[in-house]
Design an enzyme around this catalytic site. Structure first.
Site, PDB file in Angstrom:
ATOM      1  N   GLU A  50     -10.042  -7.207  20.722  1.00  0.00           N
ATOM      2  CA  GLU A  50      -9.975  -7.804  22.057  1.00  0.00           C
ATOM      3  C   GLU A  50      -9.802  -9.318  21.986  1.00  0.00           C
ATOM      4  O   GLU A  50      -9.062  -9.906  22.771  1.00  0.00           O
ATOM      5  CB  GLU A  50     -11.222  -7.440  22.873  1.00  0.00           C
ATOM      6  CG  GLU A  50     -11.265  -5.997  23.333  1.00  0.00           C
ATOM      7  CD  GLU A  50     -10.124  -5.649  24.275  1.00  0.00           C
ATOM      8  OE1 GLU A  50      -9.589  -6.559  24.956  1.00  0.00           O
ATOM      9  OE2 GLU A  50      -9.763  -4.466  24.341  1.00  0.00           O
ATOM     10  N   CYS A 210       8.499   5.257  37.415  1.00  0.00           N
ATOM     11  CA  CYS A 210       7.703   5.917  38.456  1.00  0.00           C
ATOM     12  C   CYS A 210       7.835   7.442  38.411  1.00  0.00           C
ATOM     13  O   CYS A 210       6.888   8.163  38.754  1.00  0.00           O
ATOM     14  CB  CYS A 210       8.099   5.398  39.832  1.00  0.00           C
ATOM     15  SG  CYS A 210       7.823   3.617  40.064  1.00  0.00           S
ATOM     16  N   CYS A 219       0.847   6.311  44.821  1.00  0.00           N
ATOM     17  CA  CYS A 219       1.225   4.900  44.670  1.00  0.00           C
ATOM     18  C   CYS A 219       1.905   4.378  45.936  1.00  0.00           C
ATOM     19  O   CYS A 219       3.024   4.771  46.283  1.00  0.00           O
ATOM     20  CB  CYS A 219       2.155   4.724  43.472  1.00  0.00           C
ATOM     21  SG  CYS A 219       2.630   2.999  43.200  1.00  0.00           S
TER      22      CYS A 219
END
Length: 354
Positions: A50, A210, A219
Site C-alpha cells: 500500500e 459497461c 449504474c
C-alpha cells in the site's frame, strides 16, 4: 434500474462473486480461493504494498515489492536495515518521503509492538507515515475490518454508479459516504480489493467496459450516458518550471563524487549529484574549483508540483579530493546508476551518451 440504497447487500454479493472469478493476481495479495481455505494476508506485505502503491502503478511496484520482500522478508528485517540500503532499493519509485516513513514505521512496529501491526484503523493511524486511506486499506485487507477504502479507482466507480458530477477533490466526502453504504460486514477485505479491481479493469478512466460490468444494471451514469466523463475534476493549475545545475565529476580511475541530500525535502536522504538550488535563476555552486565543462543538452524531469530543467556540468575529480560531510566518494565497482533517483540517473545517462 435498481434502488442502490435498498440493494446494497445484493450488490456487494454480486461484486464479490465477480471478484471470486476475476481477481487480479498480485504478489502481495491472498486470492479469494486461498482466503476461503483460511489463509490470511500478511499485514507486513499489505502495508508495504500500500505504501509503494501510493501515487504509483501496480506494474511499476511489482518488481520493487519482490525485491524488498526477498531482501527484508519481515517488518523486523526491514526495521534493522541500513537507511542507505533501503533508499537505494527505493530509487526510481519516486516520492522518497514514503521510503523514509517506511523505515520510521517499521522501526516503531519493531520497537513498540514486537513486530506486530495493530489490527484496527485507529491503531494503524497512530503509526508514522500511515494516513486515513492506508489505515483503512490495511485494516480491511489484512484484518477483514469493514473499513471504507477510497482510492482513485473506487472514486471513479462510485461517481459513475451514483452519477455524481461534483468535481474532485470536493466530491471526496460524498463519494466516501456512497462507498461506505456498500461496504459489507462479510468479507470486507475481499470486497475492498474487488471494488479497486473493478475500477482498474472494467470501470476504467477511458472506454469503460459497461457491457461486462457486474454493476451494469444499477449504474446511474451508464443509464444517463455520462459514465465516460466521470469523475469530473477541478482543473489543475499549470506547473511552474524551475532550473538547476548538476555537477558530475570522477577520477581517472572512475571514482564518482556524490552528495547526500538533506533528509527533508525532495529526494530527501538520497545520494545524487552535487548541484545548485532549483529555482528560476540558479547560481552556480560547483563542489570544487575546476574547469567545468557544459555537457550540452539538458535533463528534463517532472515532479508533483513543478517541471525541472537541469544543465549538466562535468570535470575531472582530482586525486586525493577530500569530500565534505554530506559528500561520498563511490569507487567504480560500487557505483550503481540504478540506485540513483530518476532525475539523477537521467543526468548520468546524458553524460554516458555524450
Amino acid at each position: 434500474m435498481r434502488d442502490l440504497n435498498s440493494n446494497a447487500g445484493e450488490m456487494s454479493g454480486e461484486l464479490l462473486a465477480w471478484y471470486d472469478i476475476h481477481a487480479r493476481e498480485m504478489p502481495w495479495r491472498v486470492s479469494p480461493a486461498e482466503r476461503a481455505t483460511g489463509i490470511r494476508p500478511d499485514p507486513y506485505k499489505v502495508w508495504l504494498s500500500e505504501v509503494m502503491l501510493q501515487q504509483t502503478t501496480v506494474a511499476a511496484v511489482r518488481e520493487y515489492f519482490l525485491r524488498f520482500t526477498s531482501r527484508w522478508p519481515t517488518v523486523l528485517d526491514l526495521a534493522a536495515a541500513e537507511d542507505a540500503d533501503v533508499m537505494s532499493e527505493w530509487a526510481g519509485l519516486g516520492y522518497y518521503a514514503r521510503a523514509r516513513n517506511l523505515l520510521k514505521c517499521a522501526r516503531t512496529v519493531a520497537a513498540e509492538r514486537e513486530g506486530v501491526f495493530p489490527d484496527s484503523y485507529e491503531g494503524l493511524l497512530k503509526l508514522p507515515g500511515i494516513g486515513p486511506y492506508t489505515a483503512a486499506a490495511i485494516a480491511s485487507i489484512a484484518f477483514d475490518r469493514p473499513e471504507t477504502v477510497l482510492d482513485g479507482n473506487v472514486e471513479r466507480v462510485m461517481s459513475r454508479l451514483h452519477d455524481i458530477h461534483e468535481p474532485l477533490p470536493d466530491a471526496k466526502p460524498v463519494l466516501k459516504e456512497r462507498a461506505a453504504e456498500l461496504t459489507p460486514d462479510q468479507r470486507p477485505g475481499d470486497y475492498a480489493q474487488a471494488v479497486m479491481d473493478l475500477g482498474a479493469t472494467i470501470c476504467t478512466p477511458r472506454n469503460p467496459a459497461c457491457g461486462i460490468c457486474p454493476w451494469r444494471d444499477p449504474c446511474a451514469a451508464r443509464v444517463a450516458g455520462t459514465a465516460p466523463e466521470l469523475p469530473k475534476k477541478t482543473p489543475k493549475k499549470p506547473k511552474p518550471t524551475r532550473y538547476g545545475i548538476a555537477y558530475l565529476a570522477k577520477t581517472a580511475q572512475g571514482t564518482w563524487l556524490l552528495e547526500r541530500r538533506p533528509d527533508k525535502g525532495l529526494l530527501g536522504g538520497m545520494l545524487g549529484w552535487p548541484g545548485s538550488e532549483w529555482n528560476e535563476a540558479p547560481a552556480p555552486n560547483p563542489p570544487f574549483a575546476a574547469d567545468w565543462q557544459d555537457l550540452g543538452g539538458e535533463v528534463r524531469h517532472t515532479f508533483t508540483h513543478f517541471h525541472l530543467i537541469l544543465q549538466v556540468m562535468t570535470a575531472e575529480l582530482p586525486e586525493g579530493f577530500n569530500p565534505a560531510a554530506d559528500q561520498e566518494l563511490i569507487p567504480r565497482h560500487d557505483f550503481r546508476p540504478a540506485s540513483l533517483p530518476t532525475v539523477m540517473r537521467k543526468a548520468f545517462d546524458l553524460y554516458k551518451g555524450r
